[in-house]
Scaffold this motif. Sequence first.
Motif, PDB file in Angstrom:
ATOM      1  N   PHE A   1       0.828  -1.207   0.000  1.00 33.58           N
ATOM      2  CA  PHE A   1       0.000   0.000   0.000  1.00 33.58           C
ATOM      3  C   PHE A   1       0.865   1.261   0.000  1.00 33.58           C
ATOM      4  O   PHE A   1       0.507   2.264  -0.635  1.00 33.58           O
ATOM      5  N   VAL A   2       1.991   1.230   0.696  1.00 32.60           N
ATOM      6  CA  VAL A   2       2.873   2.396   0.702  1.00 32.60           C
ATOM      7  C   VAL A   2       3.488   2.600  -0.689  1.00 32.60           C
ATOM      8  O   VAL A   2       3.631   3.744  -1.152  1.00 32.60           O
ATOM      9  N   ALA A   3       3.840   1.513  -1.366  1.00 31.86           N
ATOM     10  CA  ALA A   3       4.381   1.628  -2.721  1.00 31.86           C
ATOM     11  C   ALA A   3       3.354   2.255  -3.665  1.00 31.86           C
ATOM     12  O   ALA A   3       3.683   3.138  -4.477  1.00 31.86           O
ATOM     13  N   LEU A   4       2.093   1.809  -3.542  1.00 26.33           N
ATOM     14  CA  LEU A   4       1.024   2.390  -4.364  1.00 26.33           C
ATOM     15  C   LEU A   4       0.810   3.859  -4.007  1.00 26.33           C
ATOM     16  O   LEU A   4       0.587   4.711  -4.881  1.00 26.33           O
ATOM     17  N   MET A   5       0.890   4.146  -2.716  1.00 28.09           N
ATOM     18  CA  MET A   5       0.735   5.510  -2.228  1.00 28.09           C
ATOM     19  C   MET A   5       1.832   6.419  -2.788  1.00 28.09           C
ATOM     20  O   MET A   5       1.561   7.526  -3.273  1.00 28.09           O
ATOM     21  N   VAL A   6       3.076   5.951  -2.727  1.00 26.25           N
ATOM     22  CA  VAL A   6       4.201   6.742  -3.214  1.00 26.25           C
ATOM     23  C   VAL A   6       4.117   6.912  -4.735  1.00 26.25           C
ATOM     24  O   VAL A   6       4.391   8.002  -5.276  1.00 26.25           O
ATOM     25  N   GLY A   7       3.718   5.854  -5.436  1.00 28.98           N
ATOM     26  CA  GLY A   7       3.582   5.943  -6.889  1.00 28.98           C
ATOM     27  C   GLY A   7       2.531   6.962  -7.314  1.00 28.98           C
ATOM     28  O   GLY A   7       2.776   7.795  -8.200  1.00 28.98           O
TER      29      GLY A   7
ATOM     30  N   THR B   1      -2.451  18.952  -0.184  1.00 29.53           N
ATOM     31  CA  THR B   1      -2.773  18.412   1.147  1.00 29.53           C
ATOM     32  C   THR B   1      -2.514  16.917   1.203  1.00 29.53           C
ATOM     33  O   THR B   1      -1.939  16.407   2.169  1.00 29.53           O
ATOM     34  N   VAL B   2      -2.921  16.210   0.154  1.00 28.40           N
ATOM     35  CA  VAL B   2      -2.696  14.759   0.092  1.00 28.40           C
ATOM     36  C   VAL B   2      -1.201  14.458   0.109  1.00 28.40           C
ATOM     37  O   VAL B   2      -0.739  13.540   0.799  1.00 28.40           O
ATOM     38  N   LEU B   3      -0.412  15.246  -0.635  1.00 32.06           N
ATOM     39  CA  LEU B   3       1.035  15.036  -0.665  1.00 32.06           C
ATOM     40  C   LEU B   3       1.643  15.217   0.726  1.00 32.06           C
ATOM     41  O   LEU B   3       2.521  14.446   1.129  1.00 32.06           O
ATOM     42  N   ILE B   4       1.183  16.218   1.466  1.00 35.09           N
ATOM     43  CA  ILE B   4       1.699  16.434   2.820  1.00 35.09           C
ATOM     44  C   ILE B   4       1.372  15.241   3.706  1.00 35.09           C
ATOM     45  O   ILE B   4       2.225  14.756   4.465  1.00 35.09           O
TER      46      ILE B   4
ATOM     47  N   VAL C   1       4.818   8.423   5.215  1.00 32.98           N
ATOM     48  CA  VAL C   1       5.989   7.668   4.775  1.00 32.98           C
ATOM     49  C   VAL C   1       7.155   7.852   5.741  1.00 32.98           C
ATOM     50  O   VAL C   1       7.898   6.898   6.032  1.00 32.98           O
ATOM     51  N   VAL C   2       7.332   9.063   6.267  1.00 30.46           N
ATOM     52  CA  VAL C   2       8.421   9.315   7.212  1.00 30.46           C
ATOM     53  C   VAL C   2       8.251   8.443   8.460  1.00 30.46           C
ATOM     54  O   VAL C   2       9.179   7.725   8.876  1.00 30.46           O
TER      55      VAL C   2
ATOM     56  N   PHE D   1       6.252   5.863   8.799  1.00 33.43           N
ATOM     57  CA  PHE D   1       6.218   4.453   8.399  1.00 33.43           C
ATOM     58  C   PHE D   1       7.632   3.903   8.290  1.00 33.43           C
ATOM     59  O   PHE D   1       7.913   2.770   8.702  1.00 33.43           O
ATOM     60  N   GLY D   2       8.540   4.707   7.735  1.00 33.75           N
ATOM     61  CA  GLY D   2       9.930   4.269   7.615  1.00 33.75           C
ATOM     62  C   GLY D   2      10.566   4.015   8.968  1.00 33.75           C
ATOM     63  O   GLY D   2      11.215   2.978   9.171  1.00 33.75           O
ATOM     64  N   ILE D   3      10.387   4.955   9.894  1.00 35.75           N
ATOM     65  CA  ILE D   3      10.939   4.773  11.245  1.00 35.75           C
ATOM     66  C   ILE D   3      10.325   3.547  11.914  1.00 35.75           C
ATOM     67  O   ILE D   3      11.035   2.724  12.518  1.00 35.75           O
ATOM     68  N   ASP D   4       9.011   3.417  11.793  1.00 39.10           N
ATOM     69  CA  ASP D   4       8.293   2.294  12.389  1.00 39.10           C
ATOM     70  C   ASP D   4       8.828   0.962  11.874  1.00 39.10           C
ATOM     71  O   ASP D   4       9.081   0.026  12.651  1.00 39.10           O
TER      72      ASP D   4
END
Length: 313
Positions: A192-198, A232-235, A241-242, A244-247
């Motif tokens: 889901f994060v990959a789809l989100m980033v794409g 807003t969505v980008l923010i 993602v930030v 999520f990466g730490i988590d």
Amino acid sequence: MDLCVTIKGVSFLLQTGLGILGNSVVLLVYSHIMCTEPKLLPVDMILCHLAFANLILLLTRCVPQTMTVFGLKDLLNDPGCKVVIYAYRIGRALSVCITCMLSVFQAVTIAPAGPFLSRLKLALSSLIFPTFVGLWLLNMAVCIAAPFFSMAPRNGTVLPFTLNLGFCHVDFRDNLSYVINGVAVSVRDFAFVALMVGSSGYILLLLHRHSHQVRKIRRSHSSGAETRAAKTVLILVILYVVFFGIDNVIWIYMLTVTNVSPVVADMRVFFSSCYASLSPYFIISSNKKVKRKIMCAAEQDQPSVETQESNDK
């Protein structure tokens, strides 16, 4: 109570309090909009659902975590742990899925119209509810193992392959169950994060193209509104993602050790809950409809306060 415990307790308390307040305000505002307007716009439905998922996460994870940090024990029995951990896993999963859904929806909304996209844009509103149902069913299935491994804390040492949450233990009993559960959750999240980033990258590309047509965008109210919504969505995506990466850096480390330190577990809880606590304030500050409703409510309360003060005099 030593300084370290005090700092940890205050941090969780502030995070939990601010997060519950912010998400509750967003839900109340959208509840008022539903009562006063014919229907919610699709993006408002997604933001409302995101606030609900974040509220579930905070209530089922951060509230008991905060109580445990301040020394409260025996909060839940075995059935209580199973319900709370299952609800938390679903809330956390829905948070990433709905943020991804928001990013994809916005990408489709601002994408140039084509034969396929034109039909898809017309069908977007009717796809919102089925998508919500599908995400709930998917995550209820993926998280179904959590209740079977959850239990109230036992006296004595924590067994290997057990996540010590303080108020509950998640005992996977063996390394295979421990790793399979971790991999299943990580694969879902990363997908889901990959789809989100794409989709967010696509939004950035479209915004860059639109920047060469600033005058045209300013003359078009709808394009300006779509551009603001996209930003807003980008923010929100960057924020997710930030954290999520730490988590997941912490989570991958936890999968490599037999006994997880409570400090490491607490750090993961804190960082994984930051998005749920901060995102409603980005929604409030950037969504004109939500901000306007809050300002109207504040202005309506102000005359009543002034009247009360004059009566007291």
